[in-house]
Design a protein around this motif. Sequence first.
Motif, PDB file in Angstrom:
ATOM      1  N   HIS A  29      26.485   5.214  -6.737  1.00 52.00           N
ATOM      2  CA  HIS A  29      25.300   6.013  -7.095  1.00 52.00           C
ATOM      3  C   HIS A  29      24.021   5.455  -6.462  1.00 52.00           C
ATOM      4  O   HIS A  29      23.224   6.205  -5.905  1.00 52.00           O
ATOM      5  CB  HIS A  29      25.142   6.069  -8.612  1.00 52.00           C
ATOM      6  N   GLU A  30      23.848   4.146  -6.542  1.00 51.30           N
ATOM      7  CA  GLU A  30      22.609   3.516  -6.062  1.00 51.30           C
ATOM      8  C   GLU A  30      22.541   3.438  -4.533  1.00 51.30           C
ATOM      9  O   GLU A  30      21.458   3.464  -3.972  1.00 51.30           O
ATOM     10  CB  GLU A  30      22.455   2.120  -6.661  1.00 51.30           C
ATOM     11  N   LYS A  31      23.716   3.270  -3.881  1.00 50.59           N
ATOM     12  CA  LYS A  31      23.782   3.195  -2.412  1.00 50.59           C
ATOM     13  C   LYS A  31      22.830   2.149  -1.823  1.00 50.59           C
ATOM     14  O   LYS A  31      22.176   2.373  -0.808  1.00 50.59           O
ATOM     15  CB  LYS A  31      23.504   4.564  -1.791  1.00 50.59           C
ATOM     16  N   ARG A  32      22.765   0.999  -2.497  1.00 47.46           N
ATOM     17  CA  ARG A  32      21.906  -0.091  -2.024  1.00 47.46           C
ATOM     18  C   ARG A  32      22.459  -1.414  -2.527  1.00 47.46           C
ATOM     19  O   ARG A  32      23.331  -1.443  -3.387  1.00 47.46           O
ATOM     20  CB  ARG A  32      20.471   0.088  -2.504  1.00 47.46           C
ATOM     21  N   SER A  33      21.919  -2.499  -1.994  1.00 45.16           N
ATOM     22  CA  SER A  33      22.345  -3.829  -2.421  1.00 45.16           C
ATOM     23  C   SER A  33      21.905  -4.086  -3.852  1.00 45.16           C
ATOM     24  O   SER A  33      20.799  -3.708  -4.249  1.00 45.16           O
ATOM     25  CB  SER A  33      21.723  -4.897  -1.516  1.00 45.16           C
ATOM     26  N   LEU A  34      22.796  -4.738  -4.614  1.00 52.09           N
ATOM     27  CA  LEU A  34      22.489  -5.120  -5.987  1.00 52.09           C
ATOM     28  C   LEU A  34      22.916  -6.562  -6.194  1.00 52.09           C
ATOM     29  O   LEU A  34      23.864  -7.031  -5.563  1.00 52.09           O
ATOM     30  CB  LEU A  34      23.238  -4.219  -6.975  1.00 52.09           C
ATOM     31  N   THR A  35      22.234  -7.246  -7.082  1.00 53.10           N
ATOM     32  CA  THR A  35      22.606  -8.620  -7.392  1.00 53.10           C
ATOM     33  C   THR A  35      23.697  -8.636  -8.456  1.00 53.10           C
ATOM     34  O   THR A  35      23.902  -7.646  -9.171  1.00 53.10           O
ATOM     35  CB  THR A  35      21.402  -9.417  -7.916  1.00 53.10           C
ATOM     36  N   LEU A  36      24.381  -9.773  -8.573  1.00 52.47           N
ATOM     37  CA  LEU A  36      25.351  -9.932  -9.650  1.00 52.47           C
ATOM     38  C   LEU A  36      24.663  -9.769 -11.000  1.00 52.47           C
ATOM     39  O   LEU A  36      25.250  -9.218 -11.930  1.00 52.47           O
ATOM     40  CB  LEU A  36      26.031 -11.297  -9.585  1.00 52.47           C
TER      41      LEU A  36
END
Length: 119
Positions: A29-36
Amino acid sequence: MVGPTIEFDTVLELCQDQHRRIVLAVLAHEKRSLTLNDLTKTILKHNHHAPIMEIPEAEATQIRISLYHMYIPALAELSLVEYDRERRLVEPTSRLEQLEPQLSAIISADPGLEPPVTL
């Protein structure tokens, strides 16, 4: 890197665990980098339906450890994400985008998740 097509049984296996379904859904959904940390908070939010501050730190730690050691490496092994262990950053790949129709159908069938799963 786009490798061979992922078998549908592999997609089903990836989706057996609800925490991994949440991770896959939010990354798609976000289509971007995310942190743990982002992913941990998202799992806690969907599991508890309570403010993060009210959830025991031990539970957050356990989820973060399982993401770090099991769930994210399994996704990286299939080239669904790129994982920077040092920065603890997870980035979806085009291969994850290709699986979105199957993932969407599986996630939609989960009565415990309301798509779209967001941060």
